[in-house]
Design a protein around this motif. Sequence first.
Motif, PDB file in Angstrom:
ATOM      1  N   GLY A   1       0.851  -1.192   0.000  1.00 20.91           N
ATOM      2  CA  GLY A   1       0.000   0.000   0.000  1.00 20.91           C
ATOM      3  C   GLY A   1       0.879   1.231   0.000  1.00 20.91           C
ATOM      4  N   ARG A   2       0.289   2.356  -0.345  1.00 16.82           N
ATOM      5  CA  ARG A   2       1.122   3.557  -0.370  1.00 16.82           C
ATOM      6  C   ARG A   2       1.444   3.976   1.060  1.00 16.82           C
ATOM      7  NH1 ARG A   2      -1.686   7.674   1.129  1.00 16.82           N
ATOM      8  NH2 ARG A   2      -3.935   7.745   0.855  1.00 16.82           N
ATOM      9  N   SER A   3       2.522   4.746   1.192  1.00 17.83           N
ATOM     10  CA  SER A   3       2.933   5.162   2.526  1.00 17.83           C
ATOM     11  C   SER A   3       1.804   5.951   3.179  1.00 17.83           C
ATOM     12  CB  SER A   3       4.215   5.986   2.465  1.00 17.83           C
ATOM     13  OG  SER A   3       4.148   6.894   1.414  1.00 17.83           O
TER      14      SER A   3
ATOM     15  N   GLY B   1      -1.802   3.186   6.434  1.00 18.79           N
ATOM     16  CA  GLY B   1      -2.172   2.503   7.672  1.00 18.79           C
ATOM     17  C   GLY B   1      -1.699   1.055   7.700  1.00 18.79           C
ATOM     18  N   LYS B   2      -0.651   0.766   6.952  1.00 16.45           N
ATOM     19  CA  LYS B   2      -0.152  -0.615   6.856  1.00 16.45           C
ATOM     20  C   LYS B   2       0.461  -1.083   8.167  1.00 16.45           C
ATOM     21  CE  LYS B   2       2.739  -1.338   3.481  1.00 16.45           C
ATOM     22  NZ  LYS B   2       4.120  -1.539   3.946  1.00 16.45           N
ATOM     23  N   SER B   3       1.336  -0.256   8.749  1.00 21.43           N
ATOM     24  CA  SER B   3       1.942  -0.670  10.029  1.00 21.43           C
ATOM     25  C   SER B   3       0.869  -0.826  11.099  1.00 21.43           C
ATOM     26  CB  SER B   3       2.955   0.361  10.517  1.00 21.43           C
ATOM     27  OG  SER B   3       3.756   0.807   9.478  1.00 21.43           O
ATOM     28  N   SER B   4      -0.089   0.088  11.104  1.00 22.57           N
ATOM     29  CA  SER B   4      -1.178   0.000  12.093  1.00 22.57           C
ATOM     30  C   SER B   4      -1.989  -1.275  11.886  1.00 22.57           C
ATOM     31  CB  SER B   4      -2.098   1.216  11.972  1.00 22.57           C
ATOM     32  OG  SER B   4      -1.371   2.406  12.111  1.00 22.57           O
TER      33      SER B   4
ATOM     34  N   ARG C   1       7.068  -0.702  12.415  1.00 15.58           N
ATOM     35  CA  ARG C   1       7.167   0.730  12.724  1.00 15.58           C
ATOM     36  C   ARG C   1       6.124   1.509  11.937  1.00 15.58           C
ATOM     37  NH1 ARG C   1      12.205  -1.034  11.996  1.00 15.58           N
ATOM     38  NH2 ARG C   1      12.014  -0.544   9.790  1.00 15.58           N
ATOM     39  N   THR C   2       5.455   2.432  12.614  1.00 17.74           N
ATOM     40  CA  THR C   2       4.493   3.251  11.879  1.00 17.74           C
ATOM     41  C   THR C   2       5.208   4.418  11.206  1.00 17.74           C
ATOM     42  OG1 THR C   2       3.995   4.362  13.946  1.00 17.74           O
ATOM     43  CG2 THR C   2       2.433   2.718  13.228  1.00 17.74           C
ATOM     44  N   SER C   3       4.656   4.814  10.100  1.00 19.95           N
ATOM     45  CA  SER C   3       5.144   5.966   9.334  1.00 19.95           C
ATOM     46  C   SER C   3       6.651   5.967   9.110  1.00 19.95           C
ATOM     47  CB  SER C   3       4.750   7.271  10.033  1.00 19.95           C
ATOM     48  OG  SER C   3       3.368   7.406   9.968  1.00 19.95           O
ATOM     49  N   SER C   4       7.157   4.883   8.559  1.00 22.41           N
ATOM     50  CA  SER C   4       8.578   4.857   8.204  1.00 22.41           C
ATOM     51  C   SER C   4       8.827   5.956   7.176  1.00 22.41           C
ATOM     52  CB  SER C   4       8.951   3.494   7.640  1.00 22.41           C
ATOM     53  OG  SER C   4       7.927   3.010   6.828  1.00 22.41           O
TER      54      SER C   4
ATOM     55  N   THR D   1      -8.727   0.973   4.675  1.00 17.16           N
ATOM     56  CA  THR D   1      -8.351   1.420   6.025  1.00 17.16           C
ATOM     57  C   THR D   1      -9.058   2.716   6.432  1.00 17.16           C
ATOM     58  OG1 THR D   1      -6.499   2.705   5.163  1.00 17.16           O
ATOM     59  CG2 THR D   1      -6.037   0.428   5.769  1.00 17.16           C
ATOM     60  N   LYS D   2      -9.021   2.976   7.719  1.00 16.52           N
ATOM     61  CA  LYS D   2      -9.493   4.245   8.310  1.00 16.52           C
ATOM     62  C   LYS D   2     -10.997   4.465   8.137  1.00 16.52           C
ATOM     63  CE  LYS D   2      -4.875   6.145   7.379  1.00 16.52           C
ATOM     64  NZ  LYS D   2      -4.000   7.290   7.223  1.00 16.52           N
ATOM     65  N   ILE D   3     -11.747   3.369   8.172  1.00 14.47           N
ATOM     66  CA  ILE D   3     -13.209   3.506   7.991  1.00 14.47           C
ATOM     67  C   ILE D   3     -13.853   4.308   9.119  1.00 14.47           C
ATOM     68  CG2 ILE D   3     -13.471   1.398   6.620  1.00 14.47           C
ATOM     69  CD1 ILE D   3     -14.752   0.169   9.230  1.00 14.47           C
ATOM     70  N   ASP D   4     -13.154   4.387  10.271  1.00 14.55           N
ATOM     71  CA  ASP D   4     -13.710   5.192  11.381  1.00 14.55           C
ATOM     72  C   ASP D   4     -13.826   6.670  11.011  1.00 14.55           C
ATOM     73  OD1 ASP D   4     -10.959   6.476  12.827  1.00 14.55           O
ATOM     74  OD2 ASP D   4     -10.660   4.619  11.716  1.00 14.55           O
ATOM     75  N   LYS D   5     -13.136   7.081   9.965  1.00 15.04           N
ATOM     76  CA  LYS D   5     -13.179   8.490   9.560  1.00 15.04           C
ATOM     77  C   LYS D   5     -14.349   8.806   8.630  1.00 15.04           C
ATOM     78  CE  LYS D   5      -8.551   9.910  10.531  1.00 15.04           C
ATOM     79  NZ  LYS D   5      -7.663  11.048  10.322  1.00 15.04           N
TER      80      LYS D   5
ATOM     81  N   PHE E   1     -11.823  -1.820   7.320  1.00 19.01           N
ATOM     82  CA  PHE E   1     -10.940  -1.975   8.474  1.00 19.01           C
ATOM     83  C   PHE E   1     -10.663  -0.648   9.179  1.00 19.01           C
ATOM     84  CE2 PHE E   1      -6.778  -2.192  10.512  1.00 19.01           C
ATOM     85  CZ  PHE E   1      -6.914  -3.352  11.255  1.00 19.01           C
ATOM     86  N   SER E   2     -10.530  -0.737  10.487  1.00 16.48           N
ATOM     87  CA  SER E   2     -10.054   0.420  11.261  1.00 16.48           C
ATOM     88  C   SER E   2      -9.136  -0.062  12.375  1.00 16.48           C
ATOM     89  CB  SER E   2     -11.230   1.179  11.882  1.00 16.48           C
ATOM     90  OG  SER E   2     -10.734   2.065  12.887  1.00 16.48           O
ATOM     91  N   SER E   3      -7.967   0.496  12.450  1.00 14.33           N
ATOM     92  CA  SER E   3      -7.068   0.130  13.548  1.00 14.33           C
ATOM     93  C   SER E   3      -7.467   0.868  14.831  1.00 14.33           C
ATOM     94  CB  SER E   3      -5.614   0.439  13.188  1.00 14.33           C
ATOM     95  OG  SER E   3      -5.455   1.811  12.918  1.00 14.33           O
TER      96      SER E   3
HETATM   97  P1  GDP Z   1       1.902   3.239   7.013  1.00 13.09           P
HETATM   98  O1  GDP Z   1       2.831   4.317   6.551  1.00 13.09           O
HETATM   99  O2  GDP Z   1       1.072   2.706   5.895  1.00 13.09           O
HETATM  100  O3  GDP Z   1       2.565   2.144   7.794  1.00 13.09           O
HETATM  101  O4  GDP Z   1       0.832   3.955   7.959  1.00 13.09           O
HETATM  102  P2  GDP Z   1       0.721   4.022   9.550  1.00 13.09           P
HETATM  103  O5  GDP Z   1       0.196   2.751  10.097  1.00 13.09           O
HETATM  104  O6  GDP Z   1       1.981   4.536  10.092  1.00 13.09           O
HETATM  105  O7  GDP Z   1      -0.452   5.117   9.688  1.00 13.09           O
HETATM  106  C1  GDP Z   1      -0.333   6.403   9.138  1.00 13.09           C
HETATM  107  C2  GDP Z   1      -1.170   7.377   9.954  1.00 13.09           C
HETATM  108  O8  GDP Z   1      -2.554   7.029   9.845  1.00 13.09           O
HETATM  109  C3  GDP Z   1      -0.844   7.352  11.442  1.00 13.09           C
HETATM  110  O9  GDP Z   1      -0.983   8.652  11.941  1.00 13.09           O
HETATM  111  C4  GDP Z   1      -1.901   6.429  12.024  1.00 13.09           C
HETATM  112  O10 GDP Z   1      -2.202   6.710  13.374  1.00 13.09           O
HETATM  113  C5  GDP Z   1      -3.102   6.737  11.134  1.00 13.09           C
HETATM  114  N1  GDP Z   1      -4.002   5.577  11.004  1.00 13.09           N
HETATM  115  C6  GDP Z   1      -3.665   4.340  10.612  1.00 13.09           C
HETATM  116  N2  GDP Z   1      -4.738   3.522  10.588  1.00 13.09           N
HETATM  117  C7  GDP Z   1      -5.791   4.276  10.989  1.00 13.09           C
HETATM  118  C8  GDP Z   1      -7.199   3.998  11.179  1.00 13.09           C
HETATM  119  O11 GDP Z   1      -7.701   2.890  10.965  1.00 13.09           O
HETATM  120  N3  GDP Z   1      -7.982   5.045  11.595  1.00 13.09           N
HETATM  121  C9  GDP Z   1      -7.476   6.280  11.816  1.00 13.09           C
HETATM  122  N4  GDP Z   1      -8.335   7.236  12.219  1.00 13.09           N
HETATM  123  N5  GDP Z   1      -6.171   6.576  11.668  1.00 13.09           N
HETATM  124  C10 GDP Z   1      -5.336   5.580  11.252  1.00 13.09           C
END
Ligand code: GDP
Length: 195
Positions: free
Chosen positions: A30-32, A35-38, A51-54, A142-146, A174-176
């Motif tokens: 997925g693109r950076s 929400g992949k790490s989450s 790690r989140t947000s590499s 991802t981020k369906i809570d939004k 999905f929502s983390s």
């Molecule tokens: P990655 O770069 O794909 O690994 O993305 P991250 O997991 O680091 O997430 C990027 C940003 O999106 C972070 O600020 C997370 O807290 C936020 N985020 C990730 N998943 C969700 C989600 O399901 N809901 C919400 N509201 N924010 C999320």
Amino acid sequence: MKVHHADIVISAVSPAQYPESELPEIALAGRSNVGKSSFINTLIERKNLARTSSKPGKTQTLNFYNIEDVLHFVDVPGYGYAKVSKTERAKWGKMIETYLTQRSQLKAVVSLVDFRHEPSVEDVQMYQFLKYYDIPVIVVATKIDKIPRGKWNKHESMIKKAMTFEKEDTFILFSSVTKDGKQLAWNAIEKAIGY
Ligand code: GDP
């Protein structure tokens, strides 16, 4: 799957470095910032194994995680860094293409897209690439809570249409944050690896 043990095995850039193991593999792409790490951390109930947000500019590697000695998650570096050079981008593309097309342990790819927006060109290309090579895909939005629940159907249709999503593939909301879709994601992964 209830995960008690999850560890990084290796960060690889070439096939010689892939783990010598017959464990089934699930790649995550997925693109950076999608929400992949989450997603990974939610599934394995860890705060920060992945790690989140590499950050852009750091080495782009395929990260293999051993999950319960049952499977490997293979974290594919995020696409869509504006700053990397053409040469870097080409190298990155080749590394991913080699892994996705040549690794017999690969059972499915979790392709993550942001539920809020139209999929990017790269999201669509990734899906089409996987279809072309007959690699099973699990699309995770991802981020369906939004997004308010009343608009979920509309967003799902919008994304499926833009990707020319095929019914044989799995699509998971999905929502983390709320953990919505966690069990469905595990069900799809377990099915893909025959667990
Ligand atoms: P990655 O770069 O794909 O690994 O993305 P991250 O997991 O680091 O997430 C990027 C940003 O999106 C972070 O600020 C997370 O807290 C936020 N985020 C990730 N998943 C969700 C989600 O399901 N809901 C919400 N509201 N924010 C999320």
